[in-house]
Design an enzyme around this catalytic site. Structure first.
Site, PDB file in Angstrom:
ATOM      1  N   SER B 147       0.908  -1.691  -0.243  1.00 35.96           N
ATOM      2  CA  SER B 147       0.107   0.024   0.297  1.00 35.96           C
ATOM      3  C   SER B 147       1.040   1.566   0.003  1.00 35.96           C
ATOM      4  CB  SER B 147      -0.887   0.503   1.106  1.00 35.96           C
ATOM      5  OG  SER B 147      -1.853  -1.029   0.686  1.00 35.96           O
ATOM      6  N   GLU B 255     -11.994  -0.406  -8.676  1.00 31.75           N
ATOM      7  CA  GLU B 255     -11.338  -1.652  -8.350  1.00 31.75           C
ATOM      8  C   GLU B 255     -12.455  -2.199  -6.570  1.00 31.75           C
ATOM      9  OE1 GLU B 255      -7.116  -1.548  -6.948  1.00 31.75           O
ATOM     10  OE2 GLU B 255      -7.587  -3.770  -6.715  1.00 31.75           O
TER      11      GLU B 255
END
Lengths: 249, 392
Positions: B147, B255
């Protein structure tokens, strides 16, 4: 040659049917409706005739409420060229359907009408035959194979003990049976394109047909529940019970 | 005929402002396609750790691959997030998230190309991807971090008209079979301002790919990809140099809505399986479904699924209106994965020993809970991002 395919909006075959508590009919609330499976087969056959160069245009017609337009769109997504919706919220029985279809045939002058042999909701199995009589055209019911020749059609039917082949002059009525073909998917690109295909809206009055029901439904009931079977210890007991209790021997 | 499924959006057409007849038609198409081409083989494919490559072509034929991409490259225009939700829900019914992850890996790999790539690049790669002939993957995560995109270490150094790529990517879905990997690389200085997206064809010299074994998602191919002096034409740059970060984050909302749709769909599959079992199984002289403790479990599951579905559809609708509810979408993803976790657990308790056996959907779904709660932004990252968006 133009091919006309009538399609009916019915409760999807996967849905478990529930009878209304007051026995007046079947519960349709929030239930998935789909094209009658035999009509899907008819649409598929018409599209295949077009792809084979035997037909030039496939026209689908549905008689029913506004939502029947969705059933027509499904046929258009499969590959039919245009649709006609004869809009009515009334109950339309086979004779009225046949009369309305005769009106459409008079207007469209198709060379062939492919009708599902029956609809899976009321299982009438009458519309194709009645339309044939009203038009004075030849009919081949329960088709498992259709071969279009020059001004004629050869239709194979599944009958007890084998296959029967009929030859009939066009224009004619064919009613489709389960094994005529396997209908294709309406793919997403074709679903999107179907939105743009022409769909004309008509009313029963446009064809001068009185659609008032001739038959009256008295009561709709669930089939009786099947009671549990029993296990027998040996063949002798089985034969004995078949003789004395079941009365089949 | 068995009892009607309780929450089947195909057979139970509840009124909804979000779904048009065309959406419902698409659902019916995928339902039939999944029943024919996917559901009967899921067990076998999962045990084998792969599924046939031909499935991409078959999926493209019915429109699963082209959704939302430009028509001139073989895509299907006019679709919206609800088509994506419908597709995800119907694919999920087969009970394998690994299938969706790999079969639809282009849905994260290809959008940056379509949105930011040059016309030449689009014409060169999109038709192959959208027809299902070529497989597209996205490679962001590295051994040093996932991330934390701004600190990624894989470099691409310009040498004449080529970039030279060095570094490593991990946990890449479709990594082994992908023909094209949309790769985040460092072309500039530190931080997010030095990152570019580069399309890398996997047949270039210097690429080594290693398959990774996983807790779940067995049929999905997951790889570590090592780049050692890989020469990639500068024409493969996706969007402007050093502006790759935007290309990466622009796809996040869609997404995450997709991941949430999948997680909630799997929760529903587990629930349906548990209900089926509870209606059949007799214990202590009555059906499981007649025991209060089981009835309450079922309602608790259904309640969470319904709540998640409402949030999912509402946020999808807001995104379709042009809104960007980032914080809410982060919360939605957590809401959905927590629902999946809860339902996988409760369904397993209802199924008992039977649920612990392979061959039961709930068993597989249970093993796939964590990848949903971690992939596409972990629950912790989602909370952090939501907190920042809320200005805390």
């Amino acid at each position: 040659m133009k091919v006309l395919v009538p399609v009916k909006r019915v409760v999807d075959y996967n849905v478990k049917i529930r009878v209304k508590a007051d026995n007046t009919g079947v519960d349709l609330a929030n239930v998935k409706m789909s094209m009658n499976p035999f009509d899907e087969i008819s649409v598929e056959e018409a599209i295949r005739l077009k792809e084979a160069g035997k037909a030039t245009e496939v026209v689908v017609v549905s008689i029913g409420p506004a939502q029947a337009a969705e059933t027509i769109r499904t046929a258009l997504a499969m590959g039919a060229d245009r649709g006609i919706l004869i809009k009515t919220d009334e109950e339309v029985q086979p004779l009225a359907v046949a009369k309305l279809l005769k009106g459409v045939v008079d207007e469209e002058q198709p060379g062939l009408v492919i009708v599902g042999k029956q609809a899976i909701d009321d299982d009438s199995n009458q519309t194709g035959q009645m339309l044939s009589a009203l038009l004075g055209w030849g009919q081949a019911t329960f088709a498992s194979k259709v071969v279009i020749g020059d001004g004629s059609a050869e239709v194979t039917r599944e009958v007890d003990g084998g296959l029967e082949t009929l030859s009939l002059k066009l224009p004619a009525i064919v009613t489709s049976d389960l094994r005529l073909n396997e209908p294709r998917y309406a793919s997403l690109p074709n679903i999107m394109k179907a939105k743009k295909k022409p769909l004309a809206e008509k009313a029963p009055a446009d064809y001068g047909v009185d659609i008032a029901p001739r038959l009256k439904t008295l009561k709709v009931e669930e089939p009786p529940k099947r009671s549990a079977g029993i296990k027998v210890p040996d063949v002798a007991t089985l034969v004995e019970k078949l003789k004395t209790e079941a009365g089949v021997l | 005929m068995t009892e009607m499924p309780v929450f089947d959006p195909l057979l139970r057409e509840v009124p909804s402002p979000y779904y048009t007849p065309a959406h419902r038609e698409f659902r019916a198409t995928i339902r039939r396609w999944v029943d024919e081409h996917v559901a009967p083989f899921v067990e076998q494919w999962d045990e084998a750790g792969t599924f046939p490559r031909e499935l991409y072509g078959k999926a493209a034929e019915i429109g699963l691959i082209g959704m939302g991409f430009p028509e001139e490259y073989g895509g299907i225009e006019g679709t919206d997030l609800f088509h994506m939700i419908v597709a995800t829900e119907e694919l999920a019914r087969a009970g394998s998230g690994g299938l969706i992850a790999s079969l639809m890996s282009h849905s994260i790999g290809a959008p940056p190309i379509a949105a930011l790539g040059s016309d030449e690049l689009k014409a060169r790669v999109l038709p192959g991807i959208l027809s299902g002939e070529k497989i597209s993957a996205l490679a962001i995560t590295e051994p040093s971090g996932g991330s934390d995109v701004a600190n990624l270490r894989t470099t691409a150094r310009l040498d004449g008209d080529h970039y030279v790529v060095d570094g490593e990517k991990v946990f890449i879905t479709s990594g082994i079979r992908a023909d094209y990997v949309t790769t985040a690389v460092r072309t500039g200085g530190k931080g997010f301002g030095g990152i570019s997206l580069l399309l890398i064809e996997t047949d270039r010299p210097g690429i080594t790919r290693t398959p990774l074994k996983k807790m779940g998602w067995w049929m999905s191919d997951t790889a570590a990809i090592h780049f050692d002096g890989v020469r990639v034409p500068a024409a493969n740059l996706v969007g402007p140099e050093n502006a790759g970060f935007l290309g990466i984050v622009r796809n996040f909302n869609g997404e995450r809505i997709g991941l949430a749709a999948g997680a909630n769909a799997f929760a529903r599959v587990a629930l349906e399986e548990a209900i089926d079992w509870a209606r059949q199984r007799q214990t202590f002289g009555k059906r499981l479904a007649d025991h209060q403790v089981i009835r309450h479990k079922i309602v608790d599951m259904a309640q969470r699924i319904q709540a998640t579905q409402c949030m999912l559809e509402n946020l999808a609708w807001r995104v379709e209106q042009g809104d960007a509810p980032i914080a809410e979408i982060c919360m939605l993803k957590n809401q959905a994965t927590l629902t999946m976790e809860f339902c996988a657990r409760e369904a397993m308790q209802i199924l008992g020993g039977a649920g612990y056996m392979r061959g039961v959907k709930t068993e597989r779904i249970y093993r796939e809970v964590r990848v949903n709660a971690i992939g596409g932004g972990s629950e912790e990252i989602m909370r952090d991002l939501a907190a920042r968006q809320l200005g805390l």
